[in-house]
Design an enzyme around this catalytic site. Structure first.
Site, PDB file in Angstrom:
ATOM      1  N   ALA A 233      16.481  72.612  45.496  1.00 26.99           N
ATOM      2  CA  ALA A 233      15.490  71.770  46.180  1.00 26.99           C
ATOM      3  C   ALA A 233      14.977  72.427  47.453  1.00 26.99           C
ATOM      4  O   ALA A 233      14.726  71.772  48.457  1.00 26.99           O
ATOM      5  CB  ALA A 233      16.113  70.410  46.492  1.00 26.99           C
ATOM      6  N   ALA A 234      14.833  73.751  47.416  1.00 24.39           N
ATOM      7  CA  ALA A 234      14.426  74.453  48.631  1.00 24.39           C
ATOM      8  C   ALA A 234      12.927  74.677  48.717  1.00 24.39           C
ATOM      9  O   ALA A 234      12.395  75.003  49.775  1.00 24.39           O
ATOM     10  CB  ALA A 234      15.146  75.795  48.718  1.00 24.39           C
TER      11      ALA A 234
ATOM     12  N   ARG B 132       1.985  73.012  45.364  1.00 22.17           N
ATOM     13  CA  ARG B 132       0.993  72.268  44.579  1.00 22.17           C
ATOM     14  C   ARG B 132       0.931  70.783  44.946  1.00 22.17           C
ATOM     15  O   ARG B 132       0.030  70.065  44.534  1.00 22.17           O
ATOM     16  CB  ARG B 132       1.277  72.446  43.078  1.00 22.17           C
ATOM     17  CG  ARG B 132       0.937  73.841  42.576  1.00 22.17           C
ATOM     18  CD  ARG B 132       1.563  74.118  41.213  1.00 22.17           C
ATOM     19  NE  ARG B 132       2.985  74.478  41.316  1.00 22.17           N
ATOM     20  CZ  ARG B 132       3.759  74.806  40.281  1.00 22.17           C
ATOM     21  NH1 ARG B 132       3.263  74.785  39.058  1.00 22.17           N
ATOM     22  NH2 ARG B 132       5.031  75.131  40.463  1.00 22.17           N
TER      23      ARG B 132
ATOM     24  N   LYS C 172       8.748  68.919  49.050  1.00 23.21           N
ATOM     25  CA  LYS C 172       8.628  68.284  47.728  1.00 23.21           C
ATOM     26  C   LYS C 172       9.819  67.380  47.415  1.00 23.21           C
ATOM     27  O   LYS C 172       9.651  66.285  46.871  1.00 23.21           O
ATOM     28  CB  LYS C 172       8.476  69.353  46.642  1.00 23.21           C
ATOM     29  CG  LYS C 172       8.379  68.752  45.260  1.00 23.21           C
ATOM     30  CD  LYS C 172       7.605  69.579  44.273  1.00 23.21           C
ATOM     31  CE  LYS C 172       8.420  70.640  43.614  1.00 23.21           C
ATOM     32  NZ  LYS C 172       7.725  71.221  42.450  1.00 23.21           N
TER      33      LYS C 172
ATOM     34  N   ASP D  94      13.115  68.943  41.233  1.00 22.26           N
ATOM     35  CA  ASP D  94      11.799  68.324  41.037  1.00 22.26           C
ATOM     36  C   ASP D  94      11.638  67.729  39.641  1.00 22.26           C
ATOM     37  O   ASP D  94      10.546  67.671  39.103  1.00 22.26           O
ATOM     38  CB  ASP D  94      10.684  69.338  41.339  1.00 22.26           C
ATOM     39  CG  ASP D  94      10.679  70.524  40.382  1.00 22.26           C
ATOM     40  OD1 ASP D  94      11.631  70.669  39.592  1.00 22.26           O
ATOM     41  OD2 ASP D  94       9.710  71.304  40.429  1.00 22.26           O
TER      42      ASP D  94
ATOM     43  N   ASN E  92       5.200  68.877  39.751  1.00 24.23           N
ATOM     44  CA  ASN E  92       4.686  69.958  40.596  1.00 24.23           C
ATOM     45  C   ASN E  92       3.496  69.521  41.444  1.00 24.23           C
ATOM     46  O   ASN E  92       3.203  70.118  42.467  1.00 24.23           O
ATOM     47  CB  ASN E  92       4.282  71.162  39.741  1.00 24.23           C
ATOM     48  CG  ASN E  92       5.496  71.803  39.082  1.00 24.23           C
ATOM     49  OD1 ASN E  92       6.532  71.969  39.732  1.00 24.23           O
ATOM     50  ND2 ASN E  92       5.395  72.114  37.819  1.00 24.23           N
TER      51      ASN E  92
ATOM     52  N   ARG F 206       8.790  38.651  59.150  1.00 21.66           N
ATOM     53  CA  ARG F 206       9.001  39.996  59.687  1.00 21.66           C
ATOM     54  C   ARG F 206      10.483  40.251  59.991  1.00 21.66           C
ATOM     55  O   ARG F 206      11.313  39.342  59.904  1.00 21.66           O
ATOM     56  CB  ARG F 206       8.124  40.169  60.923  1.00 21.66           C
ATOM     57  CG  ARG F 206       6.622  40.155  60.558  1.00 21.66           C
ATOM     58  CD  ARG F 206       5.754  40.090  61.776  1.00 21.66           C
ATOM     59  NE  ARG F 206       6.185  41.043  62.785  1.00 21.66           N
ATOM     60  CZ  ARG F 206       5.942  40.910  64.100  1.00 21.66           C
ATOM     61  NH1 ARG F 206       5.290  39.851  64.547  1.00 21.66           N
ATOM     62  NH2 ARG F 206       6.363  41.809  64.944  1.00 21.66           N
TER      63      ARG F 206
ATOM     64  N   TYR G 138       3.245  30.481  64.507  1.00 22.81           N
ATOM     65  CA  TYR G 138       3.953  31.720  64.855  1.00 22.81           C
ATOM     66  C   TYR G 138       5.247  31.372  65.577  1.00 22.81           C
ATOM     67  O   TYR G 138       5.245  30.642  66.580  1.00 22.81           O
ATOM     68  CB  TYR G 138       3.101  32.629  65.756  1.00 22.81           C
ATOM     69  CG  TYR G 138       3.923  33.806  66.253  1.00 22.81           C
ATOM     70  CD1 TYR G 138       4.402  34.747  65.352  1.00 22.81           C
ATOM     71  CD2 TYR G 138       4.278  33.937  67.592  1.00 22.81           C
ATOM     72  CE1 TYR G 138       5.204  35.802  65.779  1.00 22.81           C
ATOM     73  CE2 TYR G 138       5.074  34.991  68.023  1.00 22.81           C
ATOM     74  CZ  TYR G 138       5.534  35.912  67.104  1.00 22.81           C
ATOM     75  OH  TYR G 138       6.333  36.947  67.512  1.00 22.81           O
TER      76      TYR G 138
ATOM     77  N   ARG H 107      -0.373  17.629  78.154  1.00 24.46           N
ATOM     78  CA  ARG H 107      -1.814  17.749  77.894  1.00 24.46           C
ATOM     79  C   ARG H 107      -2.540  16.763  78.789  1.00 24.46           C
ATOM     80  O   ARG H 107      -1.935  15.832  79.331  1.00 24.46           O
ATOM     81  CB  ARG H 107      -2.100  17.431  76.426  1.00 24.46           C
ATOM     82  CG  ARG H 107      -1.792  16.009  76.059  1.00 24.46           C
ATOM     83  CD  ARG H 107      -1.986  15.709  74.582  1.00 24.46           C
ATOM     84  NE  ARG H 107      -1.771  14.295  74.346  1.00 24.46           N
ATOM     85  CZ  ARG H 107      -1.296  13.789  73.223  1.00 24.46           C
ATOM     86  NH1 ARG H 107      -0.968  14.575  72.235  1.00 24.46           N
ATOM     87  NH2 ARG H 107      -1.163  12.484  73.094  1.00 24.46           N
TER      88      ARG H 107
HETATM   89  C1  UD1 Z   1      10.814  76.620  36.664  1.00 21.44           C
HETATM   90  C2  UD1 Z   1      11.282  77.656  35.628  1.00 21.44           C
HETATM   91  C3  UD1 Z   1      10.495  77.455  34.338  1.00 21.44           C
HETATM   92  C4  UD1 Z   1      10.687  76.046  33.847  1.00 21.44           C
HETATM   93  C5  UD1 Z   1      10.319  75.022  34.925  1.00 21.44           C
HETATM   94  C6  UD1 Z   1      10.733  73.645  34.461  1.00 21.44           C
HETATM   95  C7  UD1 Z   1      11.950  79.653  36.849  1.00 21.44           C
HETATM   96  C8  UD1 Z   1      11.587  81.022  37.258  1.00 21.44           C
HETATM   97  N1  UD1 Z   1      11.054  78.983  36.145  1.00 21.44           N
HETATM   98  O1  UD1 Z   1       9.449  76.883  36.935  1.00 21.44           O
HETATM   99  O2  UD1 Z   1      10.954  78.350  33.354  1.00 21.44           O
HETATM  100  O3  UD1 Z   1       9.889  75.851  32.681  1.00 21.44           O
HETATM  101  O4  UD1 Z   1      11.024  75.300  36.146  1.00 21.44           O
HETATM  102  O5  UD1 Z   1      10.352  72.658  35.361  1.00 21.44           O
HETATM  103  O6  UD1 Z   1      13.059  79.214  37.109  1.00 21.44           O
HETATM  104  N2  UD1 Z   1      13.306  76.370  44.142  1.00 21.44           N
HETATM  105  C9  UD1 Z   1      14.166  76.717  45.154  1.00 21.44           C
HETATM  106  N3  UD1 Z   1      14.046  77.938  45.723  1.00 21.44           N
HETATM  107  C10 UD1 Z   1      13.110  78.836  45.309  1.00 21.44           C
HETATM  108  C11 UD1 Z   1      12.249  78.469  44.264  1.00 21.44           C
HETATM  109  C12 UD1 Z   1      12.376  77.226  43.699  1.00 21.44           C
HETATM  110  O7  UD1 Z   1      15.035  75.934  45.554  1.00 21.44           O
HETATM  111  O8  UD1 Z   1      13.075  79.927  45.869  1.00 21.44           O
HETATM  112  C13 UD1 Z   1      13.444  75.019  43.550  1.00 21.44           C
HETATM  113  C14 UD1 Z   1      12.192  74.208  43.752  1.00 21.44           C
HETATM  114  O9  UD1 Z   1      12.284  73.468  44.961  1.00 21.44           O
HETATM  115  C15 UD1 Z   1      12.177  73.316  42.523  1.00 21.44           C
HETATM  116  C16 UD1 Z   1      12.923  74.119  41.466  1.00 21.44           C
HETATM  117  O10 UD1 Z   1      13.618  75.134  42.159  1.00 21.44           O
HETATM  118  O11 UD1 Z   1      12.843  72.097  42.748  1.00 21.44           O
HETATM  119  C17 UD1 Z   1      11.985  74.746  40.449  1.00 21.44           C
HETATM  120  O12 UD1 Z   1      11.067  75.586  41.152  1.00 21.44           O
HETATM  121  P1  UD1 Z   1       9.532  75.643  40.769  1.00 21.44           P
HETATM  122  O13 UD1 Z   1       8.850  76.582  41.667  1.00 21.44           O
HETATM  123  O14 UD1 Z   1       8.979  74.294  40.632  1.00 21.44           O
HETATM  124  O15 UD1 Z   1       9.642  76.326  39.330  1.00 21.44           O
HETATM  125  P2  UD1 Z   1       8.628  76.170  38.133  1.00 21.44           P
HETATM  126  O16 UD1 Z   1       7.450  76.992  38.396  1.00 21.44           O
HETATM  127  O17 UD1 Z   1       8.400  74.756  37.816  1.00 21.44           O
HETATM  128 CA    CA Z   2       8.761  72.817  38.866  1.00 19.19          CA
END
Ligand code: UD1
Ligand code: CA
Length: 490
Positions: free
Chosen positions: A38-39, A44, A51, A131, A256, A361, A394, A468
């Site tokens: 999740a880095a 996009r 993300k 993601d 994405n 509230r 109120y 009043r």
């Molecule tokens: C990736 C796969 C692809 C697959 C798709 C499925 C690779 C090279 N490709 O592509 O084959 O079909 O997922 O959804 O693995 N992330 C990091 N650090 C990084 C890059 C990415 O933590 O340096 C994390 C992103 O935050 C994301 C996940 O890895 O949560 C996937 O990265 P993303 O760039 O979305 O890969 P895809 O292009 O979707």
């Molecule tokens: Ca992805």
């Protein structure tokens, strides 16, 4: 849930940490580990927000993945964070172990960063993209099951996509074994025709990650270390990868961009509504009903159309909520009716009736059977049982005793322009319509205020307060005035 066997002998079956330990028989007990990637910034998404933190059904995207891992038996998933790391950590909280990937050099590189955190664990390791929020614990457990059953170095979750654009494609050898994944950007025309895609959900043997991750190269279109290349490295050294093909491609869908976010959120929302419906809640119109993942609703409650229920809200049984209602972080007792209203961080006792057009509230607390009618706003106030605030009122920073009636148009003036002050209204009080109650103020039990009063001083128990001008009747005056009107005969 639909899974299909895709590799000879792969019999998907739900597995959990317990089954893993049984599988290894006499070997030392080892738990299932998990890494969530999740880095990424999520370019996009076109957003300042990382993300991983975009929300679906009230929870950050990566949280959905982390929860599925925990459900599958991972005790404390490792989250690889990078872009906006501090913010992501703060929002996701301490049920994860965090690893920071300073520069996002690819999915393989992200996984490499997690190696030290794995320590010397020798149980299977799930890897999931942060993601893909539609994944379930059951699906991840199946993937673990496939890896164990076949003593595979890697079990890879795949699916057939009608439009596989953007996904890595699964390339097989003549005997049908998966031998590598080709990314969209690196694929030739014939590889692009392959419909079976890599979904980025894997279950690895730990030695594979330790030995092969450091070997990943960057000779590809993006110049990154691809996690997908592990499949080729495993095949090259004679190892075995198996695929578990999911018939329900939605489970594995990646997000994405914001349109995919909307589509995934809709699918999750329907999942939440279905669970509630099967647990005894009537959801009149799933298309216009939005309920967050953490919400609890009791049996025989009816959720009417165009209603949004958010956060950790708890709603009792036998209630009617909506139409056109938004409830955020509230606790609502059994048998309440809430319609066409907004409730935010309020507690509502059983049998209350709220709406239409009420605005409750933060800090509002209603006892049992309280009635709150149209155009009534309450904040930071405790209202006793059987009290009634039926129209145009109120009440802020106040207490209202049981059985007290607040007449139409009553305003509690809690703010003097500098400070907020408290108003205490006792039990069995009758506040006349259009009263202005200027805080700080105490109105004793059983007291009354005359309609139209401006009350600035405390009122003793059982007293009538009149604040009043007195009415004066001028006999015959209206008739004389009418005669004076121009053009009017006497
Ligand atoms: C990736 C796969 C692809 C697959 C798709 C499925 C690779 C090279 N490709 O592509 O084959 O079909 O997922 O959804 O693995 N992330 C990091 N650090 C990084 C890059 C990415 O933590 O340096 C994390 C992103 O935050 C994301 C996940 O890895 O949560 C996937 O990265 P993303 O760039 O979305 O890969 P895809 O292009 O979707
Ligand atoms: Ca992805």
């Amino acid at each position: 849930m639909a899974y299909r066997q895709s590799h000879p002998g792969v019999e998907p079956k739900a597995a959990c940490a317990l089954e893993w330990t049984q599988h290894r028989g006499s070997r030392r007990l080892q738990k299932l580990a998990g890494i969530v990637l999740a880095a990424g910034k999520g370019t996009r998404m076109k957003s300042a927000l990382p993300k991983a933190l975009h929300r679906l059904c009230g929870l950050p995207m990566a949280e959905h993945v982390g929860r599925a891992m925990i459900e599958a038996g991972v005790e404390r998933p490792i989250m690889v964070v990078g872009y906006g790391a501090e913010r992501v950590k703060a929002e996701l909280g301490d049920k994860y172990e965090y690893v920071v990937q300073e520069e996002q050099n690819g999915t393989g590189h992200a996984c490499l960063m997690a190696l030290p955190a794995l320590g010397n664990r020798d149980g299977p390791i799930l890897v999931a993209p942060g993601d893909a929020p539609l994944i379930t614990g059951e699906a991840l457990a199946s993937l673990t099951g496939a890896a164990l059953e076949h003593s595979a170095q890697c079990a890879l979750a795949t699916c057939e996509m009608s439009d596989p654009t953007g996904y890595g494609r699964v390339v097989r050898d003549d005997s049908g074994r998966p031998v590598r994944i080709v990314e969209e950007a690196d694929a030739d025309d014939s590889q692009k025709q392959i419909g079976e895609v890599c979904t980025s959900f894997y279950c690895f043997e730990p030695s594979v990650l330790r030995e092969l991750l450091p070997q990943l190269g960057t000779e590809n279109a993006k110049g990154e270390q691809y996690l997908t290349d592990l499949i080729a490295l495993i095949a090259e050294r004679g190892g075995k990868s198996v695929t578990l093909k999911f018939e329900d491609a939605r489970l594995l869908e990646g997000v994405n961009d914001r349109w995919q976010l909307a589509s995934a959120a809709k699918a999750l929302r329907l999942r939440v509504l279905k669970r509630l419906a099967l647990d005894g809640v009537t959801v009149e119109d799933p298309d216009s009903t939005y309920v967050d993942a953490g919400v609890e609703i009791g049996e025989d409650t009816v959720i009417r159309p165009m209603t949004v229920v958010e956060g950790d809200t708890k709603i009792g049984s036998g209630c009617e909520i909506g139409p056109q209602t938004r409830v955020t972080e509230c606790e609502i007792g059994d048998g309440c009716t809430v319609f066409m209203s907004h409730l935010n961080r309020a507690r509502i006792g059983r049998g209350c009736r709220v709406g239409p057009f009420a605005n409750l509230r933060p800090g509002t607390s209603l006892g049992e059977r309280v009635k709150v009618g149209n155009y009534v706003e309450i904040k930071n106030a405790e209202v006793g049982e059987d009290a009634s605030l039926a129209h145009l009122t109120y009440v802020g920073d106040a207490t209202v005793g049981p059985r007290t009636n607040i007449g139409a148009g009553t305003i509690v003036c809690n703010y003097d322009g500098l400070k907020k002050h408290v108003t205490e209204i006792g039990a069995d009080v009758f506040i006349g319509s259009n009263s202005t109650l200027v805080a700080p103020l105490k109105i004793g039990d059983g007291a009354m205020t005359a309609g139209g009063s401006v009350i600035t001083e405390d009122v003793p128990n059982d007293a009538l307060a009149i604040g009043r001008g007195r009415q004066v009747n001028k006999e015959g005056w209206a008739k004389i005035w009418r005669r004076r009107k121009p053009g009017k005969k006497s």
